[in-house]
Design a protein around this motif. Sequence first.
Motif, PDB file in Angstrom:
ATOM      1  N   TRP A  47       0.481  -1.244  -0.136  1.00 11.34           N
ATOM      2  CA  TRP A  47       0.135  -0.399  -0.041  1.00 11.34           C
ATOM      3  C   TRP A  47       1.079   1.166  -0.318  1.00 11.34           C
ATOM      4  O   TRP A  47       0.712   2.893  -0.690  1.00 11.34           O
ATOM      5  N   ILE A  48       1.855   1.048   1.102  1.00 13.46           N
ATOM      6  CA  ILE A  48       2.824   2.630   0.797  1.00 13.46           C
ATOM      7  C   ILE A  48       3.592   2.921   0.093  1.00 13.46           C
ATOM      8  O   ILE A  48       3.465   3.615  -1.192  1.00 13.46           O
ATOM      9  N   ASN A  49       3.910   1.333  -0.981  1.00 14.04           N
ATOM     10  CA  ASN A  49       4.746   1.598  -2.500  1.00 14.04           C
ATOM     11  C   ASN A  49       3.240   2.516  -3.445  1.00 14.04           C
ATOM     12  O   ASN A  49       3.761   2.962  -4.012  1.00 14.04           O
ATOM     13  N   HIS A  50       2.231   1.766  -2.822  1.00  8.72           N
ATOM     14  CA  HIS A  50       0.923   2.057  -3.829  1.00  8.72           C
ATOM     15  C   HIS A  50       0.746   4.060  -3.898  1.00  8.72           C
ATOM     16  O   HIS A  50       0.150   5.224  -4.364  1.00  8.72           O
ATOM     17  N   ASP A  51       0.661   4.065  -2.612  1.00  3.39           N
ATOM     18  CA  ASP A  51       0.522   6.028  -2.385  1.00  3.39           C
ATOM     19  C   ASP A  51       1.439   6.620  -3.074  1.00  3.39           C
ATOM     20  O   ASP A  51       1.552   7.677  -3.675  1.00  3.39           O
ATOM     21  N   LYS A  53       3.349   5.732  -5.484  1.00  8.90           N
ATOM     22  CA  LYS A  53       3.390   5.860  -6.520  1.00  8.90           C
ATOM     23  C   LYS A  53       1.860   7.447  -7.207  1.00  8.90           C
ATOM     24  O   LYS A  53       2.143   8.118  -8.413  1.00  8.90           O
ATOM     25  N   SER A  54       1.111   6.790  -6.084  1.00  9.97           N
ATOM     26  CA  SER A  54       0.114   7.885  -6.527  1.00  9.97           C
ATOM     27  C   SER A  54       0.246   9.793  -5.805  1.00  9.97           C
ATOM     28  O   SER A  54      -0.772  10.439  -6.419  1.00  9.97           O
ATOM     29  N   TYR A  56       1.090  10.628  -3.028  1.00 14.11           N
ATOM     30  CA  TYR A  56       0.531  10.640  -1.370  1.00 14.11           C
ATOM     31  C   TYR A  56       0.754  10.744  -0.218  1.00 14.11           C
ATOM     32  O   TYR A  56       0.579  11.050   0.523  1.00 14.11           O
ATOM     33  N   VAL A  57       2.375   9.683  -0.537  1.00 15.85           N
ATOM     34  CA  VAL A  57       3.317   9.704  -0.307  1.00 15.85           C
ATOM     35  C   VAL A  57       4.726  10.737  -0.519  1.00 15.85           C
ATOM     36  O   VAL A  57       5.163   9.812  -0.950  1.00 15.85           O
ATOM     37  N   SER A  59       8.697  10.421  -0.518  1.00 20.18           N
ATOM     38  CA  SER A  59       9.516   8.576  -0.958  1.00 20.18           C
ATOM     39  C   SER A  59      10.544   8.087   0.383  1.00 20.18           C
ATOM     40  O   SER A  59      10.367   7.705   0.382  1.00 20.18           O
ATOM     41  N   ALA A  62       8.206   7.297   2.809  1.00 22.37           N
ATOM     42  CA  ALA A  62       7.783   5.875   2.778  1.00 22.37           C
ATOM     43  C   ALA A  62       8.830   5.327   2.787  1.00 22.37           C
ATOM     44  O   ALA A  62       8.219   3.597   3.305  1.00 22.37           O
TER      45      ALA A  62
END
Length: 77
Positions: A47-51, A53-54, A56-57, A59, A62
């Motif tokens: 989920w963190i990796n997805h965030d 890429k989106s 939201y977080v 790097s 992350a």
Amino acid sequence: MSGKGKLVGWSVVLAMWTGMSFGLQYMSYNEKDNSEVINTAEDMIEWINHDVKSGYVDSTKADSYIDNLEEIIKEIK
């Protein structure tokens, strides 16, 4: 061996068998919990990796979160 000696002997065997049974059940229960913790941590990494890429977080944050989760996984295994 007298009847009383046999009774004491079987009592010891029964007590040991019961204790080992509870010990094995406890170990089995803990292993099940550990696998659930590992699965959850791995999901969180995903989920963190997805965030990231989106967008939201950040790097940098992350990477810190993922390092901590990977450390948890390593300690549990």
